[in-house]
Design a protein around this motif. Structure first.
Motif, PDB file in Angstrom:
ATOM      1  N   SER A 135      72.517  18.027  26.578  1.00  0.00           N
ATOM      2  CA  SER A 135      73.058  17.066  25.622  1.00  0.00           C
ATOM      3  C   SER A 135      73.561  15.875  26.439  1.00  0.00           C
ATOM      4  O   SER A 135      74.590  15.958  27.097  1.00  0.00           O
ATOM      5  N   ASN A 158      74.704  16.226  18.630  1.00  0.00           N
ATOM      6  CA  ASN A 158      73.345  16.269  19.152  1.00  0.00           C
ATOM      7  C   ASN A 158      72.348  16.764  18.097  1.00  0.00           C
ATOM      8  O   ASN A 158      72.575  17.777  17.434  1.00  0.00           O
ATOM      9  N   VAL A 192      78.801  18.838  22.601  1.00  0.00           N
ATOM     10  CA  VAL A 192      77.486  18.271  22.257  1.00  0.00           C
ATOM     11  C   VAL A 192      77.671  16.993  21.434  1.00  0.00           C
ATOM     12  O   VAL A 192      76.946  16.733  20.480  1.00  0.00           O
TER      13      VAL A 192
END
Length: 425
Positions: A135, A158, A192
């Protein structure tokens, strides 16, 4: 008659020996001895089949649905290579093929991982079975916008994570110096998240309630939960390890409830009840590599901060063979000469990395930090420590500062691990 006690605390790869008047010692804070799990594999299976506040993992995911697993990067030890094969096998048995599952590494703002590092984290077997992704917080095209929290944080997650029908958060939990505790929601935010999401969330560390060991009332935590609720994970697996990286306990289930149970356990293991704050705290980081530089030493500073009274003194034994550990940190400190100036600069323009200077100097508003190290005194002063060549000199400085030859002293031989809990037991 004065009774003296002898001590030997770790310093770099050696030890510092000293004696103190026994009557001055309020407490010596040591980590509890807690047995490691005899069979971690069976403990993981038991946790995911008897979860906290959720249905068993195999009952949540249906055949035909997809699953994204969020896994720690190399900066956070979780023993993911032990539990990831179990999670995949469990879902295979429930009719979920490997092609419908994948891994996204929770890098936050850390550097990208190599394929070899990814395989090292989850094990070569898992690495061969499923696709794995970094990520990259700086690549905005990798992220999907979900909204803005009440704290003003724009929430981007993400796309590889949110594309799945189910998100499973994994990781380990320890105390965290401004988010209260690691683990739980942190797999999503910052794990993320897009850089701006992380930057805005972490800027809340300027709030006085953003401290170690606190979730309730901590704006960092509440902002992270609010953001994560916009794309709620289906399941959580968090583990607690000891210093030897052995499993102590496994927690699974609802990403909030199971994590809260996990944090209570972390307090049991690493938290040490303290009756009252001390005039003087003397701490060792625990030797090499925990005292290799000021970056590593900060964890000990955060913990001693919990044990010292307002206006008190902390003496830290930390060799700092590598100095500050960051040229950018030193450059920042050349610009600002007081904790107040550092705070003002960070508040005006909060940037990840520069926040380290604030993380260290904010602690110095409560107490004076005397550092016994191998650093040049000028560098220690630049970083706003009071330098001392040895513990004897440090004690003289401390007693003078306190205006007393009879201060109440708390000792912390494992300062990087033990977290003092005032009035909590």
């Amino acid at each position: 008659m004065i009774m003296h006690r002898e001590y030997a605390y770790k310093y770099g790869k050696t030890k510092v020996h000293f004696t103190l008047d026994a009557d001055l010692i309020i407490d010596e804070l040591c980590i509890k001895e807690y047995p490691s799990l005899p069979d971690p594999v069976e403990s993981v299976k038991a946790a995911i089949r008897n979860p906290i506040g959720a249905r068993p993992l195999r009952d949540i995911v249906k055949p035909g649905e997809t699953v994204a697993f969020i896994v720690n990067d190399t900066t956070r030890v979780a023993n993911s290579h032990v539990f990831m094969p179990i999670l995949f096998d469990e879902l295979n048995a429930a009719g979920i093929p490997d092609k419908d599952m994948w891994i996204v590494f929770a890098l936050g703002t850390h550097r990208l991982m190599t394929a070899e590092e990814m395989a090292g984290e989850v094990g070569t077997d898992v690495a061969k079975r499923v696709k794995m992704y970094n990520s990259d917080c700086k690549d905005k095209s990798q992220f999907q916008y979900y909204g803005t929290t009440s704290y003003g944080t724009p929430v981007y997650f993400n796309k590889q994570v949110v594309a799945a029908d189910h998100i499973v958060c994994t990781g380990s939990v320890v105390h965290h110096f401004f988010a209260g505790f690691g683990g739980g929601r942190k797999a999503m935010l910052p794990g993320v998240s897009y850089y701006e999401t992380v930057r805005k969330n972490h800027s809340l560390m300027l709030d006085p309630n953003a401290v170690i060991g606190r979730l309730e009332g901590n704006p960092i935590y509440h902002d992270q939960i609010e953001g994560t609720e916009m794309c709620r994970p289906s399941f959580l697996l968090n583990v607690v390890l000891n210093e030897k990286k052995e499993f102590l306990k496994v927690f699974a289930g609802d990403y909030i409830l199971a994590h809260q149970e996990c944090c209570r356990f972390v307090n049991e293991v690493y938290g040490v009840p303290v009756r009252k704050e001390a005039d003087l705290v003397i701490a060792s980081c625990g030797g090499y590599p925990k005292d290799i530089n000021v970056y590593q030493l900060q964890k000990t500073m955060d913990n001693t901060w919990c044990a010292v009274r307002e206006g008190g003194v902390v003496i830290i034994l930390g060799e700092c063979a590598e100095g500050s550990g960051s040229a950018a940190y030193e450059k920042n400190m050349q610009k600002y000469v007081t904790p107040e100036q550092v705070a003002a600069a960070v508040k005006a323009d909060f940037q990840i990395g520069a926040h380290k200077a604030y993380a260290v100097t904010r602690l110095m508003k409560k107490a004076e930090f005397i550092l016994v190290s191998s650093m040049e005194p000028e560098l220690a002063k630049l970083l706003l420590f009071t330098p001392a060549k040895d513990l004897e000199e440090a004690l003289k400085i401390a007693f003078t500062k306190l205006g007393s030859s009879q201060p109440g002293i708390i000792l912390m031989p494992m300062g990087s691990l033990t977290v003092p809990l005032i009035n909590n037991g």
